[in-house]
Design a protein around this motif. Structure first.
Motif, PDB file in Angstrom:
ATOM      1  N   THR A 151      -7.134  -3.629   2.195  1.00 57.74           N
ATOM      2  CA  THR A 151      -6.428  -2.821   1.177  1.00 57.74           C
ATOM      3  C   THR A 151      -7.287  -2.342   0.083  1.00 57.74           C
ATOM      4  O   THR A 151      -7.809  -3.199  -0.530  1.00 57.74           O
ATOM      5  N   ARG A 169      -3.720   2.807  -7.546  1.00 56.49           N
ATOM      6  CA  ARG A 169      -3.151   3.190  -6.221  1.00 56.49           C
ATOM      7  C   ARG A 169      -3.806   2.268  -5.401  1.00 56.49           C
ATOM      8  O   ARG A 169      -5.017   1.779  -5.346  1.00 56.49           O
ATOM      9  N   LYS A 213       1.304   6.334   4.521  1.00 54.84           N
ATOM     10  CA  LYS A 213       0.626   7.301   5.147  1.00 54.84           C
ATOM     11  C   LYS A 213       0.942   8.788   4.959  1.00 54.84           C
ATOM     12  O   LYS A 213       2.155   8.964   4.866  1.00 54.84           O
ATOM     13  N   PRO A 225       0.793  -1.103   0.018  1.00 51.71           N
ATOM     14  CA  PRO A 225      -0.089  -0.109  -0.027  1.00 51.71           C
ATOM     15  C   PRO A 225       0.808   1.276   0.004  1.00 51.71           C
ATOM     16  O   PRO A 225       2.059   1.179   0.440  1.00 51.71           O
ATOM     17  N   GLU A 226       0.056   2.380  -0.315  1.00 52.46           N
ATOM     18  CA  GLU A 226       0.754   3.660  -0.345  1.00 52.46           C
ATOM     19  C   GLU A 226       1.177   3.781   1.162  1.00 52.46           C
ATOM     20  O   GLU A 226       0.588   3.812   2.060  1.00 52.46           O
ATOM     21  N   TYR A 246      -5.539  10.379   1.489  1.00 51.17           N
ATOM     22  CA  TYR A 246      -4.522  10.347   0.587  1.00 51.17           C
ATOM     23  C   TYR A 246      -5.018  11.315  -0.459  1.00 51.17           C
ATOM     24  O   TYR A 246      -5.966  11.419  -1.008  1.00 51.17           O
ATOM     25  N   LEU A 295      -4.250   1.527  -0.967  1.00 54.38           N
ATOM     26  CA  LEU A 295      -4.510   2.111   0.096  1.00 54.38           C
ATOM     27  C   LEU A 295      -4.690   1.257   1.382  1.00 54.38           C
ATOM     28  O   LEU A 295      -5.846   0.371   1.268  1.00 54.38           O
TER      29      LEU A 295
END
Length: 203
Positions: free
Chosen positions: A125, A58, A35, A32-33, A43, A60
């Motif tokens: 996710t 993406r 934080k 995941p991206e 985000y 997250l």
């Protein structure tokens, strides 16, 4: 780095490597991206370049306390209207993926903003994909933001107490910023406890 990563474990014949792999084991890892704030609640991705058929993807991490995600899409630097597609999905074991996805087509122009919301579950996710439709010609830029909101309710599900069905305590907790709460109730299920009319214990 954030994103999806793919690799293979290959089994080879040590006596004849020229045969190539005898079997392959696929390994996919989704990262995941990172934080963007302390809570991981919001985000933002700006200045994303788009052209016909291009897409951005993406992943997250849904934070603790989140109940739904608010997705905002805003294009810029476009001279004519463009068509975009937004898809979002998260998976849960033993549940169909169609229960946890959205697919939206939108025609947008300079200054327009599109908003969508979907339910989510903490510790999963969320995959978000934004694409410019293949027949929508020209290049442009856009911004994508995802904000998580939610109220946690305890107990869940809510059940009326047998000793006093007119009074049941419900605790509501908000961990994702400020929220407005409108309370309403509806009886949807009935649980009946049955006792045997007679009983006999025998060796």
């Amino acid at each position: 780095s954030p994103g999806s990563h793919y690799a293979e474990i290959q089994g080879l014949d040590a006596t004849d490597l020229g045969k190539g792999p005898l079997f392959r084991v696929s390994v996919t890892v989704v990262v995941p991206e990172r934080k963007q704030d302390k809570t991981g609640r919001k985000y933002e991705f700006s200045d994303i370049a788009f052209k016909p058929g291009s897409m951005i993807r993406r992943y997250l991490a849904v934070p603790e306390g989140a109940a739904y995600a608010h997705i905002q899409v805003k294009p810029s630097s476009i001279d004519t209207s463009r068509r975009f597609m937004l898809a979002a999905l998260w998976l849960s074991p033993q549940e169909g993926y169609r229960d946890h996805e959205i697919n939206k087509f939108m025609t947008m122009k300079e200054g327009s903003v599109s908003h969508y919301s979907m339910p989510v579950r903490p510790h999963t996710t969320l995959e978000v994909v934004l694409a410019q439709y293949w027949s929508s010609l020209g290049v442009c830029k856009g911004a994508l933001s995802v904000t998580f909101h939610g109220l946690s309710v305890s107990p869940s599900p809510i059940r009326l107490a047998l000793d006093d069905p007119t009074s049941t305590r419900i605790d509501v907790r908000c961990e994702m910023g400020d929220a407005m709460l409108e309370v309403s109730g509806k009886l949807t299920h009935k649980e009946a406890y049955l006792r045997p009319s007679s009983a006999k214990i025998a060796p």
